[in-house]
Structure formats: structure tokens, C-alpha cells
Write a protein that holds these residues in place. Structure first.
Motif, PDB file in Angstrom:
ATOM      1  N   MET A   1       0.841  -1.196   0.000  1.00 13.47           N
ATOM      2  CA  MET A   1       0.000   0.000   0.000  1.00 13.47           C
ATOM      3  C   MET A   1       0.876   1.246   0.000  1.00 13.47           C
ATOM      4  N   ALA A   2       0.465   2.240  -0.761  1.00  8.46           N
ATOM      5  CA  ALA A   2       1.192   3.500  -0.774  1.00  8.46           C
ATOM      6  C   ALA A   2       0.397   4.552  -0.039  1.00  8.46           C
ATOM      7  N   GLY A   3       1.118   5.363   0.721  1.00  8.72           N
ATOM      8  CA  GLY A   3       0.538   6.600   1.206  1.00  8.72           C
ATOM      9  C   GLY A   3      -0.311   6.534   2.439  1.00  8.72           C
ATOM     10  N   ALA A  55      -6.105   6.426   5.871  1.00  5.45           N
ATOM     11  CA  ALA A  55      -6.391   6.064   4.484  1.00  5.45           C
ATOM     12  C   ALA A  55      -5.122   5.572   3.801  1.00  5.45           C
ATOM     13  N   ALA A  56      -5.292   4.896   2.662  1.00 11.18           N
ATOM     14  CA  ALA A  56      -4.170   4.413   1.861  1.00 11.18           C
ATOM     15  C   ALA A  56      -4.611   4.287   0.413  1.00 11.18           C
ATOM     16  N   GLU A  94      -3.789  10.761  -0.719  1.00 10.38           N
ATOM     17  CA  GLU A  94      -3.830   9.413  -1.295  1.00 10.38           C
ATOM     18  C   GLU A  94      -4.076   9.458  -2.801  1.00 10.38           C
ATOM     19  N   ILE A  95      -4.938  10.367  -3.248  1.00  6.89           N
ATOM     20  CA  ILE A  95      -5.147  10.523  -4.685  1.00  6.89           C
ATOM     21  C   ILE A  95      -3.849  10.957  -5.357  1.00  6.89           C
ATOM     22  N   GLY A  96      -3.082  11.802  -4.677  1.00  3.44           N
ATOM     23  CA  GLY A  96      -1.790  12.215  -5.214  1.00  3.44           C
ATOM     24  C   GLY A  96      -0.883  11.026  -5.485  1.00  3.44           C
ATOM     25  N   HIS A  97      -0.895  10.031  -4.603  1.00  3.94           N
ATOM     26  CA  HIS A  97      -0.079   8.827  -4.830  1.00  3.94           C
ATOM     27  C   HIS A  97      -0.481   8.140  -6.136  1.00  3.94           C
TER      28      HIS A  97
END
Length: 367
Positions: A1-3, A55-56, A94-97
Motif C-alpha cells: 500500500m502506498a501513502g 487512508a491508503a 492518497e489521490i496524489g499517490h
């Protein structure tokens, strides 16, 4: 998972059905607002998960997902505008990731990618109407030293501020909130090139060369009832697909929030339409709603209330809105509706009344 913005995991706790009303759909619509700033449609999937603290962002079966902890989101239920910016900040991060390609690279969170997502979040938060203090509020509570996966707080705050300043002049949307909630500065409202800056309380005309082609005017049928829009805002009329008379339609836009409009068709009011028909092309700034029959608490609970709306402008722009189930005034600034001849508001879903099926709304204004 990122972010995953912090490095903790929450304990599972059972949520009631009423509490879940805040979660998946609202987070999805929040993501839609954020992506609209970048001119993108929302194709993300959203789900609740207790595996993250807030969040992720991650990929699953070839699709982009935002997973969020419903308990963390729940703390923002019914808070005024100035206290809900951290929720938008998390979703924007998270959207940025996803947009920056971090989720397609193995290895999870890294300080460099976290800073890039922070910068994007700062950009978005300014564009949604947050001042710098509101935009950085989430990061103020982060670790001063950071970790192997997340940078120290000072660097993250600097990244958010950089993004916020980079978004100057692009503000448009704001969270629904109380009457006294901070509004975006008039000079920072997003507009088409060459459009003059008008008073936040009023509306202005848009030069012909910047206007979008108009859609056909909505057909409300012969049963529609219209009332003039009040002085001090855009000129024109408000037409309702369901009402007893023009005086009742006028209750939606007058200054008395204790007199409610009620729809008259059978059923709870889903599909009811209200059309703001402007005399000249207009760039309205703000939607204002007071939900339900606001004459007293008992009447508020007895009647059906708004839950979700869709706004559609003559220029083709659309936006979904989640209306909170309380008696306070809620406001949203409107971006994308510049130079419109009309805006149609459609009731998509309602909250059932305890006694009456009739939908009631005490105020619904566009100015």
C-alpha cells in the motif's frame, strides 16, 4: 500500500448503519471534488478497511483504490467547515499517490514519494478553498522526526505549503459548513480566462468568447411552478417540478429559514427537480441549503430531508452534493458553473421522515 499518511492501525469497532451513511459514498464524492480540480473524472474505487489508521492508496485487480478507516472518518461527522479540512487533506494525499504513479512502483511508502503527495494535497486544498492554516492542520500532528518511510514533519509542512502557493488563483470548491465558515476569497475563485472578478455575494456576466455551448433548457412540464429570485443576487426565477403555489417556491430563497417548501407529488421526493432560470448569463458563486422543515426539531424529524443532490448547468458542468442531516445552514462554493443560463438541481436520495413521506427543504439558494 502506498501513502498511509500515518504509521498506525486502528482497532476494529462495529459501526451502526446510521454511522456508515458518512463513509463510502461521501468519501467517493469528496474524491470527485478533488479530482475535478485537476480536470479529471473520478474512476477510483473506495472501500472501508480497518487495516489503516486513516487512508491508503493501492492497486487491486488492475483498478485504483482508496481504502479508508471508517472510524477515523466518523470523527468529522457534522463538524463545521474549518474542522473538516484534515479529511479532505488525507483523501487528496492518497489521490496524489495514484496520480503521481507511486502505486505502480513496488516498495510501499518512501519519504520522497510522501513529499510529492503532500505537495499535491497542498495544491488541492488551496483550490478547494482552504487557507494555509487549514491546509496544514493535518500535518501539524505528525512525527517531528519522521521514519524510514515518512519524512519529518517540517519537510512535510514545507511540501504542503509549496503546493498551496502553487495553486494560487485556482480556488473553487469548499466544504459544506455553517454560516460563519471561512469562504474562498473572491479573487481566488476559479474562472474562465478573461472573466471579470465579481462580488462573492453576487454574480457577473462572462464574455461571449469564453462561454460554453448551452444544453437545452430542462423541461419541467406544465405542472411546474415558478417564483422570482430575490433581490441582491442573480436575476431570474426558480421553478419547481412539485409545489403547491409560487409563494411556497419562494420560501426556498427567502430570508426566513423557518418556512419550508414541501414537494407535492406522491412519494418521498426522489427525482424532484428545481431549476434556477437566470435572466442573463450568470456565474453564481455559492449554493446554500437549510435541510428539512426547520420550524422546530420535531417537524425536522417528522418530514423527509435531502441526502444527495446533483447540480447540472447549461454549460454541461455537473456536480454531486451530499447534504448533512442537521438544521444548520450549509454552503458550497460553485466552480465550473461560469456563464450559465440555468442550473438544474435534482434530488437523488432522501432521508425518510419519522411520520411523513413528504420532502421538506427550508432553504435552497444559488447566488
Amino acid at each position: 500500500m502506498a501513502g498511509c499518511t500515518t504509521q498506525e492501525t486502528a482497532d476494529a469497532t462495529q459501526l451502526t448503519q446510521a454511522e456508515r451513511r458518512l463513509t463510502e459514498r461521501e468519501v467517493f464524492l469528496m474524491a470527485s471534488d478533488i479530482l475535478a480540480v485537476s480536470g479529471l473524472a473520478n474512476t477510483l474505487k473506495v472501500e472501508e478497511t480497518m487495516d489503516v489508521f486513516n487512508a491508503a492508496a493501492y492497486l487491486q485487480d488492475g483498478e485504483r483504490w482508496i481504502g479508508f478507516n471508517p472510524l477515523w472518518v466518523l470523527q468529522f461527522k457534522d463538524l463545521p467547515t474549518g474542522e473538516r479540512w484534515p479529511l479532505y487533506a488525507v483523501v487528496a494525499h492518497e489521490i496524489g499517490h495514484h496520480l503521481l504513479g507511486h502505486t505502480v512502483v513496488p516498495g510501499g511508502s518512501r519519504p520522497a514519494t510522501e513529499l510529492e503527495a503532500d505537495t499535491y494535497a497542498g495544491f488541492v486544498l488551496h483550490a478547494l478553498g482552504a487557507d494555509l492554516a487549514q491546509a496544514t492542520a493535518l500535518w501539524q500532528g505528525f512525527s517531528r522526526k519522521g521514519s524510514d518511510t515518512h519524512p519529518p514533519r517540517a519537510l512535510r509542512l514545507s511540501a504542503v505549503e509549496q503546493g498551496w502557493h502553487g495553486s494560487a488563483g485556482r480556488a473553487g470548491l469548499a466544504l459544506p459548513g455553517d454560516t460563519g465558515a471561512p469562504q474562498a476569497d473572491a479573487a481566488s475563485i476559479r474562472q474562465r480566462p478573461g472573466a471579470p472578478v465579481g462580488d462573492l455575494q453576487g454574480a457577473h456576466e462572462v464574455p461571449a468568447e469564453t462561454r460554453s455551448p448551452d444544453l437545452d433548457r430542462p423541461d419541467l412540464s406544465a405542472r411546474a411552478i415558478c417564483a422570482p429570485l430575490p433581490k441582491g443576487g442573480p436575476r431570474g426565477r426558480l421553478c419547481a417540478s412539485s409545489a403547491s403555489d409560487a409563494q411556497q417556491v419562494a420560501r426556498l430563497t427567502d430570508d426566513n429559514r423557518r418556512n419550508a417548501w414541501t414537494e407535492q407529488d406522491p412519494g418521498p421526493g426522489i427525482g424532484t427537480r428545481l431549476v434556477f432560470d437566470f435572466t442573463t448569463r450568470t456565474s453564481p458563486r455559492r449554493l446554500t441549503v437549510v435541510n428539512g422543515d426547520n420550524s422546530d426539531e420535531k417537524s425536522f424529524q417528522r418530514h423527509a430531508r435531502l441526502e444527495t443532490l446533483t447540480l447540472r448547468g447549461s454549460n454541461g458542468h455537473t456536480r454531486s452534493v451530499v447534504v448533512r442531516d442537521n438544521r444548520r445552514e450549509q454552503t458550497w462554493t460553485l466552480a465550473g458553473f461560469e456563464g450559465v443560463n440555468w442550473i438544474e438541481v435534482t434530488v437523488d436520495s432522501v432521508i425518510a421522515g419519522r411520520r411523513y413521506e413528504v420532502l421538506a427543504v427550508s432553504r435552497l439558494r444559488i447566488d
